[in-house]
Enzyme design. Structure first.
Site, mmCIF file in Angstrom:
data_model
loop_
_atom_site.group_PDB
_atom_site.id
_atom_site.type_symbol
_atom_site.label_atom_id
_atom_site.label_comp_id
_atom_site.label_asym_id
_atom_site.label_seq_id
_atom_site.Cartn_x
_atom_site.Cartn_y
_atom_site.Cartn_z
ATOM 1 N N CYS A 82 29.613 51.764 71.581
ATOM 2 C CA CYS A 82 29.176 52.762 72.558
ATOM 3 C C CYS A 82 28.656 52.075 73.820
ATOM 4 O O CYS A 82 29.409 51.431 74.530
ATOM 5 C CB CYS A 82 28.147 53.708 71.924
ATOM 6 S SG CYS A 82 27.835 55.166 72.935
ATOM 7 N N HIS A 193 31.232 55.839 67.632
ATOM 8 C CA HIS A 193 30.262 55.282 66.696
ATOM 9 C C HIS A 193 30.899 55.159 65.310
ATOM 10 O O HIS A 193 30.946 56.140 64.579
ATOM 11 C CB HIS A 193 29.036 56.200 66.601
ATOM 12 C CG HIS A 193 28.192 56.156 67.816
ATOM 13 N ND1 HIS A 193 27.179 55.250 67.989
ATOM 14 C CD2 HIS A 193 28.221 56.899 68.955
ATOM 15 C CE1 HIS A 193 26.602 55.429 69.160
ATOM 16 N NE2 HIS A 193 27.223 56.418 69.776
ATOM 17 N N GLU A 195 29.680 53.856 62.751
ATOM 18 C CA GLU A 195 28.643 54.077 61.726
ATOM 19 C C GLU A 195 28.350 55.558 61.517
ATOM 20 O O GLU A 195 27.609 55.923 60.606
ATOM 21 C CB GLU A 195 27.361 53.315 62.097
ATOM 22 C CG GLU A 195 26.488 53.947 63.181
ATOM 23 C CD GLU A 195 26.987 53.756 64.603
ATOM 24 O OE1 GLU A 195 28.114 53.269 64.804
ATOM 25 O OE2 GLU A 195 26.229 54.106 65.549
#
Lengths: 215, 261
Positions: A82, A193, A195
């Site tokens: 990001c 993202h 994650e």
């Protein structure tokens, strides 16, 4: 044992990145750290980040990490996420123009400016927030087992315009096409993202924990 | 290829347990938050929202632990709302693993809190929650005001103007709940949703009143919402997320279809 340093410069949800790495590789030693020596000593490095670029750059400079990031981004398997991807570019239009790390040539732009320049109506709201598909523009070890056009979670108002094919591994579309993944040598950087992107994102992170940094 | 409309199950949490109020009175227990979150993760929900309805500060600590436990296992966006009043509250939730926090009453008492929070933590993690109720009489042009205390107390603020002001202050997203519809299962207040969605440039999550799958479609197509939030239709197994997405996709709404793990 392989160590992964997650650079902590006070920007964003680092716990999620660390937990996701531990989830995909239970032998991974994940260090959330701002200590230059730990970062230099790690086998792999992640530069995460959410928020504003000026704050990001000033925190990196305050902690004397900008040089460390430039250094490790040249030699170790390196993942930017990001804002940690946008920070790799030369500069950003955010905060009235902010110089960034300059590892990748180009300027980070605001979606509104991009839409206006292209003469198009905004396709939706800004920030570009939610799930969008990523076209894999070329093969890469980090794409192993991740299907083309997988959905990933994005949240950003600024974007990296299309770069040359030699710098790009993924493209997404929000009104206009933009760079979703930068890849060059040992650097891989995602606008989305991983994650937070469930199965597809965890697959990419699992690949990162095994990556030797070559294309 | 474009941005998908999101389906967000909302879990009301009281003292570490998921509950869902029907009109905030008749509350039924729908289970353990970690278990429920994991189930929604597997089912392909696009995000999860926890709404803390706990009154005591002791139990609020419990929610921090819940968020930590969920974030260690579930890798999708998490929003936490309820009782967020200070930068320290935000920091604590983000550190626990939340991606966004919902600010409601504190924004009304102190709009500069939103500005400060957006500056400090970034707009992307600041969701302003607005509880709105229709105050115009039938036949008049519709007008809604912002309410607090579960819809019992009016602030006198115009809901559309308030949403604009909050977006201007740096809110990255608006969570818009119709207090007239919440718990009724009659569908979103589509006029309200559309009025707010058209008035702000940031994403709007429609909430309050979902009783069936067509309501979700109506929320994004007629209400122009970017995401839809629902609780009971999912919590009690009436519909799965996959059914909801298939239904929406068949009606032309872009949704993220889950890849098989």
């Amino acid at each position: 044992m392989a160590t992964i340093a997650v650079i902590d410069y006070g920007m964003g949800n680092l716990r999620s990145v660390a937990k996701a790495l531990e989830h995909v590789d239970d032998r991974a030693r994940v260090r959330v750290t701002w200590e230059p020596e730990v970062i230099r000593g790690a086998d792999r490095v992640i530069l995460p980040g959410v928020g504003a670029i000026r704050e990001c750059m000033s925190e990196l400079q305050r902690l004397e990490l900008d040089g460390v990031v430039r250094e490790v981004a040249r030699e170790k398997p390196f993942l930017g996420v990001c804002l940690g991807m946008q920070a790799l570019l030369g500069e950003s239009e955010e905060n009235g123009g902010t110089a960034a790390l300059g590892l990748v040539p180009g300027t980070v732009r605001h979606f509104a400016a991009g839409f206006a320049e292209a003469g198009m109506a905004a396709p939706g709201k800004v920030p570009h927030m939610g799930w969008n598909q990523v076209r894999q523009t070329r093969g890469h070890p980090l794409w192993a087992g991740v299907p083309d056009d997988s959905w990933f979670y994005f949240v950003h108002s600024y974007y990296v315009p299309l770069l040359g094919p030699d710098l790009t591994a993924g493209v997404a579309t929000y009104g206009l096409d933009f760079t979703a993944v930068i890849a060059r040598e040992n650097i891989f950087a995602t606008q989305f993202h991983p994650e937070k992107s469930q199965h597809a994102g965890l697959g990419l992170l699992a690949n990162f924990t095994r990556w030797d940094g070559t294309d | 290829m474009t941005l998908a409309k999101r389906i967000i199950p909302c879990l009301d949490v009281d003292a570490g347990r998921v509950v869902k109020g029907v009109r905030f009175v008749d509350i039924r227990d729908a289970g353990d938050p970690v278990e429920v979150a994991r189930r929604y993760d597997q089912a392909g929900a696009d995000e999860i929202t926890f709404l803390d309805i706990t009154a005591s500060s002791d139990d609020r600590e419990t929610l921090v632990q819940v968020v930590e436990a969920v974030a260690a296992e579930v890798f999708m966006p998490l929003t936490v709302g309820g009782g967020i009043r200070t930068p320290a509250d935000i920091r604590r939730m983000l550190n626990a693993g939340a991606d966004k926090v919902g600010i409601n009453t504190a924004a009304i008492h102190q709009p500069e809190f939103v500005e400060d929070a957006a500056e400090r933590f970034g707009s992307q993690c600041i969701v302003v929650a607005i509880d709105a109720k229709r105050v115009s009489d039938p036949g008049e042009p519709p007008r809604w005001e912002v309410f607090t205390h579960g819809g019992r107390r009016s602030t006198g603020l115009d809901a559309v103007a308030w949403a604009q002001r909050m977006a201007h202050c740096g809110a990255g997203e608006i969570l818009l709940t119709s207090m007239d519809r919440d718990g009724t299962r009659e569908g979103f207040d589509l006029e309200l949703t559309r009025a707010v969605s058209d008035a702000v440039t940031v994403p709007v999550i429609a909430s309050g009143g979902v009783g069936g799958l067509q309501h979700l479609v109506d929320g994004v197509v007629e209400g122009r919402a970017d995401a839809v939030l629902a609780a009971s239709i999912f919590h009690f197994g009436e519909h799965t997320i996959a059914e909801a997405k298939a239904y929406m996709a068949a009606r032309g709404v872009t949704v993220r279809m889950q890849e098989a793990p």
